[in-house]
Motif scaffolding. Structure first.
Motif, short mmCIF file in Angstrom:
data_model
loop_
_atom_site.label_atom_id
_atom_site.label_comp_id
_atom_site.label_asym_id
_atom_site.label_seq_id
_atom_site.Cartn_x
_atom_site.Cartn_y
_atom_site.Cartn_z
N ARG A 79 26.94 15.02 -32.95
CA ARG A 79 26.96 15.22 -34.41
C ARG A 79 25.75 16.02 -34.90
N PRO A 80 24.52 15.68 -34.48
CA PRO A 80 23.40 16.53 -34.90
C PRO A 80 23.55 17.98 -34.46
N LEU A 81 24.05 18.20 -33.26
CA LEU A 81 24.24 19.58 -32.80
C LEU A 81 25.31 20.29 -33.62
N ALA A 82 26.36 19.58 -34.00
CA ALA A 82 27.39 20.18 -34.85
C ALA A 82 26.82 20.56 -36.21
N ALA A 83 25.96 19.69 -36.77
CA ALA A 83 25.34 19.98 -38.05
C ALA A 83 24.43 21.19 -37.96
N LEU A 84 23.60 21.25 -36.93
CA LEU A 84 22.71 22.40 -36.75
C LEU A 84 23.50 23.68 -36.56
N LEU A 85 24.55 23.62 -35.76
CA LEU A 85 25.37 24.80 -35.54
C LEU A 85 26.03 25.25 -36.84
N GLY A 86 26.51 24.29 -37.64
CA GLY A 86 27.13 24.64 -38.91
C GLY A 86 26.16 25.36 -39.83
N GLY A 87 24.92 24.87 -39.93
CA GLY A 87 23.93 25.54 -40.76
C GLY A 87 23.63 26.95 -40.28
N ALA A 88 23.52 27.11 -38.96
CA ALA A 88 23.25 28.44 -38.40
C ALA A 88 24.41 29.40 -38.68
N LEU A 89 25.65 28.89 -38.60
CA LEU A 89 26.80 29.75 -38.86
C LEU A 89 26.87 30.14 -40.34
N LEU A 90 26.46 29.24 -41.23
CA LEU A 90 26.46 29.58 -42.65
C LEU A 90 25.45 30.69 -42.93
N TYR A 91 24.31 30.64 -42.23
CA TYR A 91 23.35 31.75 -42.38
C TYR A 91 23.96 33.06 -41.89
N LEU A 92 24.66 33.02 -40.77
CA LEU A 92 25.26 34.25 -40.23
C LEU A 92 26.39 34.76 -41.13
N ALA A 93 26.97 33.88 -41.93
CA ALA A 93 28.00 34.31 -42.88
C ALA A 93 27.40 35.04 -44.07
N THR A 94 26.09 34.86 -44.28
CA THR A 94 25.39 35.44 -45.42
C THR A 94 24.77 36.78 -45.02
N PRO A 95 24.76 37.78 -45.92
CA PRO A 95 24.04 39.01 -45.60
C PRO A 95 22.58 38.71 -45.27
N PRO A 96 21.94 39.49 -44.39
CA PRO A 96 22.39 40.81 -43.92
C PRO A 96 23.42 40.79 -42.79
N VAL A 97 23.63 39.65 -42.11
CA VAL A 97 24.67 39.62 -41.07
C VAL A 97 26.04 39.71 -41.75
N GLY A 98 26.32 38.79 -42.66
CA GLY A 98 27.49 38.92 -43.51
C GLY A 98 28.83 38.74 -42.82
N TRP A 100 31.62 36.84 -43.05
CA TRP A 100 32.11 35.89 -44.04
C TRP A 100 33.04 34.81 -43.47
N PRO A 101 33.87 35.06 -42.42
CA PRO A 101 34.73 33.96 -41.93
C PRO A 101 33.96 32.76 -41.41
N LEU A 102 32.67 32.93 -41.10
CA LEU A 102 31.90 31.81 -40.56
C LEU A 102 31.56 30.77 -41.64
N ALA A 103 31.67 31.14 -42.92
CA ALA A 103 31.34 30.19 -43.98
C ALA A 103 32.27 28.97 -43.97
N PRO A 104 33.62 29.15 -43.98
CA PRO A 104 34.47 27.95 -43.88
C PRO A 104 34.31 27.21 -42.56
N VAL A 105 34.00 27.93 -41.48
CA VAL A 105 33.77 27.26 -40.20
C VAL A 105 32.55 26.35 -40.30
N ALA A 106 31.51 26.81 -41.00
CA ALA A 106 30.31 25.98 -41.20
C ALA A 106 30.65 24.70 -41.95
N VAL A 107 31.49 24.82 -42.98
CA VAL A 107 31.91 23.64 -43.73
C VAL A 107 32.71 22.70 -42.84
N THR A 108 33.55 23.26 -41.98
CA THR A 108 34.32 22.44 -41.04
C THR A 108 33.40 21.62 -40.15
#
Length: 598
Positions: A79-98, A100-108
C-alpha cells in the motif's frame, strides 16, 4: 449443580470437533484449522485467507524464514508503495512532462491503497502520495532555499493528503466513484482558499490542457474537469476490485462465468466511456463574434536563467522590452509581422515606477509610439504608504498613461508579502533583506479598455484561481491576457505548468488567451485551447496573431461557483454518510449463555 456462567464473544460459538469412535480420551488427532476472523474494516484477506487462494497443504514443507519475511514485507509495503507510485505518476501527468492519462491512473492507485483502511493509516498513505507529488512539482521554488521549497511542499501535501481518508469514508457507500470525484473537488477547493488565501497549484484539472476531458471546463469550469479525472480513476479502481474480488455467493473470480463477469464490469467501463465521450462531444466555438484584435506579445528576456538576480539591475528588463518592441516595428515595416492593434508586455517589465520616474515614463511613451499601438505594461508601483508596493497592469500610449490600470488582487504570500512580518523577521532574519516590502492587493477585476476592446488582465499565479479569471469575463472581457514573470524559477517546470492553466482557462471561458512572460513561455491560444504559437525559455521573442473577439459566456461562466459548490456538498454529505455507515455496521459484542450442566 453448576451455576450459569455468562460468556462474552464477538461471533458464533463453534463446538469442538467430535472424536472419532476409535480414539480414546487423551489420544491426539489433527484438529481442522480455524476459520480466520474477519479483517478490520473489510480489509482484503492476505494469502491463505478466503479470496486469496487455498490454504497451504499440511503435507507441504513449512515456509522458510526467508519466504515468511518476504511475504510479510510485501504485505506491509504494497500500500505505501502504491501511494508513492500514484503521487509520482500524478507529477508525470503534470507539465513539463504532461502525460495526462497518468492522472486518472494516479487516482486509481491512491484509491486502491486507502480502500478499507483505518482513517489514520489512510491519511498516512495520502501523505506519502502527496509528498511524492508536491516535492517534485514545486521544485521551482527552490531558488529561495531548500527550506522554503520543502516547507511549502509539506504544507501543500498535508492538505492534499486529506483526500485519502475522505476516499476511505466514501468507499463504504454504494456509488463510491461519484463520491470520490466529489471529495477530490472539495480538497482542491480547500487548497484554493486556505491558508493565506490558498495555493491551488497542482490541481487534477491542470493536468488536462489537451485531453478528452478538457472541454468539460466549458460546462463546469476546472472543478468539472477535476471531477471527471477523479471519477475515471475511481471507476478504474472499481473495475479492478470487481475483477479480483468475487461478489457474495459467487465462485472465485477464476471460475466466475463469463456472463456474470461482464455484468459486474459493465457499469464502471461504461461510466468511463461516458465521461470521455461527453468531453469529446462538447462544442468549442472559436469564430469571432465582434471581429478580431491583432496583438503582439513581447518577450524581452532577462539577464540570467533563474534565481533572485534573474532580472539584473534596475531598468534592464524594461530596456530589453523596449529593444524587442523596436524590432517589432522594423518587422512591421518589412512585412514580417502585421501591424498590431495592441502590444502586450509581461508582468514586471517595468521594475521602476513609471508614475514617479520620468525616465521610465518617457521610455514607455516612446515604445508605444514606435509600435504604433497602445501598450499594456506590467509595472511595480510604489505605495500607498512606506513599505508597500503594487503589482499592476497599465495601458500606455504615445501620450502617456491612459488611467486604465489593474492591481493584482491576490499577491502571493511569502513571495510578494510576508504574513506576520513582525514575528517572522525575528525568527528568520533573511526576510528583512529579501522581502523588505509588502505588495498590497487590488480590489477591482482586471477589465481594461484599450484598442476598442476590453481585455481581461490576470497577473501571474492568479490564473490558478477560478473566481479571479471569471470576474474579468463577467465584466466584459473578450480576450484574456496573463501577464507573468517566471524569470526566477529557472527551467523547473513552472512556466509550462502555468501555460497549461492558461489553455484550460481559454476553454473554460471561450476566450482567446495570451500568456506573455518576461522569459518564457509566452503563447497565443485560441478559445478551444489550441496553441497558435509559443516562445521558448530564456530567449527574446515576438508573437503576433489576429485573435477572435468573443463575448458569449460559456455555461461555466453562467453557472459560476455552483458546480463546485454542489460537488463539495456531495462530498461532505458522502463523508458523513460513510462515518454513520461504519458505526452502524461495526461488530458488537454478544452475550451467550451456555446450558447449565445438571
Amino acid at each position: 449443580m453448576l451455576s450459569t456462567t455468562r460468556v462474552t464473544e464477538t461471533g458464533p460459538v463453534t463446538p469442538p470437533p467430535a472424536r472419532p469412535p476409535h480414539q480414546a480420551a487423551g489420544d491426539t488427532a489433527p484438529i481442522p484449522p480455524a476459520v480466520p476472523e474477519p479483517r478490520v474494516n473489510g480489509e482484503p484477506p492476505v494469502n491463505g485467507e478466503p479470496g486469496m487462494g487455498p490454504r497451504p497443504d499440511p503435507a507441504d514443507p513449512q515456509p522458510t524464514l526467508r519466504s515468511t519475511l518476504r511475504s510479510t514485507l510485501i504485505r506491509h509495503t504494497r500500500r505505501p508503495l502504491a501511494a508513492l507510485l500514484g503521487g509520482a505518476l500524478l507529477y508525470l501527468a503534470t507539465p513539463p512532462v504532461g502525460c495526462w492519462p497518468l492522472a486518472p491512473v494516479a487516482v486509481t492507485l491512491l484509491t486502491l491503497a486507502v480502500r478499507n483502511r483505518r482513517l489514520r493509516a489512510s491519511y498516512g498513505l495520502g501523505l506519502l502520495f502527496s509528498l511524492a507529488f508536491c516535492i517534485p512539482l514545486l521544485r521551482f521554488v527552490s531558488f529561495v532555499g531548500a527550506d522554503g521549497w520543502l516547507v511549502l511542499s509539506l504544507a501543500e501535501a498535508a492538505i492534499l493528503a486529506l483526500v485519502a481518508p475522505a476516499t476511505t469514508l466514501v468507499w463504504r457507500l454504494p456509488g463510491a466513484w461519484l463520491w470520490t470525484a466529489a471529495v477530490w473537488v472539495a480538497q482542491e477547493a480547500l487548497r484554493s482558499r486556505a491558508p493565506f488565501g490558498g495555493f491551488p497549484w497542482g490541481r487534477l484539472a491542470f493536468t488536462q490542457p489537451d485531453s478528452p476531458f478538457t472541454a468539460l471546463a466549458a460546462l463546469g469550469g476546472a472543478p468539472a474537469v477535476t471531477a471527471a479525472v477523479a471519477a475515471t480513476g475511481a471507476l478504474t479502481a472499481l473495475t479492478i476490485v470487481r475483477i479480483t474480488t468475487p461478489a457474495r455467493g459467487t465462485p472465485t473470480p477464476r471460475t466466475l462465468p463469463t456472463a456474470a463477469t461482464a455484468r459486474r464490469l459493465a457499469a464502471p467501463i461504461l461510466g468511463t466511456a461516458a465521461l470521455t465521450l461527453t468531453g469529446l462531444l462538447v462544442p468549442l466555438p472559436i469564430a469571432p463574434e465582434h471581429g478580431t484584435l491583432t496583438v503582439a506579445a513581447i518577450q524581452g528576456n532577462v539577464p540570467a536563467d533563474g534565481g533572485y538576480r534573474a532580472l539584473g539591475r534596475a531598468f534592464q528588463v524594461t530596456a530589453n522590452h523596449v529593444t524587442v518592441t523596436r524590432h517589432l516595428a522594423t518587422d512591421v515595416t518589412t512585412g514580417t509581422h502585421p501591424q498590431p492593434d495592441l502590444v502586450l508586455w509581461p508582468e514586471n517589465s517595468s521594475d521602476l515606477d513609471p508614475l514617479t520616474n520620468p525616465a521610465v515614463a518617457t521610455a514607455l511613451r516612446a515604445a508605444a509610439r514606435t509600435a504604433g499601438a497602445p501598450l499594456l505594461v506590467g509595472a511595480v508601483l510604489g505605495g500607498p504608504g512606506p513599505g508597500h508596493l503594487r503589482n499592476a497592469g497599465m495601458i500606455w500610449t504615445a501620450d502617456g498613461f491612459t488611467g486604465q490600470m489593474y492591481v493584482k488582487r491576490h499577491p502571493v504570500p511569502f513571495a510578494e508579502y510576508l504574513p506576520g512580518r513582525a514575528l517572522l523577521e525575528k525568527l528568520i532574519h533573511r526576510f528583512a533583506d529579501e522581502m523588505p516590502s509588502d505588495f498590497l492587493a487590488g480590489t477591482t477585476p482586471g477589465a481594461l479598455h484599450a484598442a476598442g476592446t476590453t481585455i481581461g488582465d490576470i497577473i501571474c499565479f492568479e490564473v490558478a484561481y477560478d473566481g479571479l479569471v471569471r470576474d474579468t469575463v463577467n465584466h466584459g472581457a473578450d480576450i484574456l491576457v496573463i501577464q507573468t514573470n517566471n524569470a526566477s524559477f529557472g527551467r523547473k517546470g513552472e512556466s509550462q505548468q502555468q501555460l497549461a492553466m492558461s489553455r484550460l482557462r481559454a476553454v473554460e471561458h471561450g476566450r482567446a488567451t495570451v500568456q506573455v512572460s518576461t522569459s518564457g513561455e509566452s503563447a497565443l491560444i485560441t478559445p478551444d485551447g489550441t496553441l497558435l504559437a509559443k516562445t521558448g525559455l530564456y530567449e527574446a521573442g515576438i508573437l503576433t496573431a489576429a485573435l477572435p473577439r468573443r463575448t458569449t459566456r460559456t455555461l461555466a461562466d453562467q453557472a459560476g461557483i455552483l458546480p463546485e459548490a454542489v460537488l463539495i456538498a456531495l462530498g461532505l454529505t458522502a463523508m458523513m454518510a460513510g462515518v454513520i455507515h461504519a458505526r452502524r455496521t461495526r461488530p458488537t459484542a454478544r452475550t451467550v449463555t451456555p446450558p447449565t450442566p445438571t
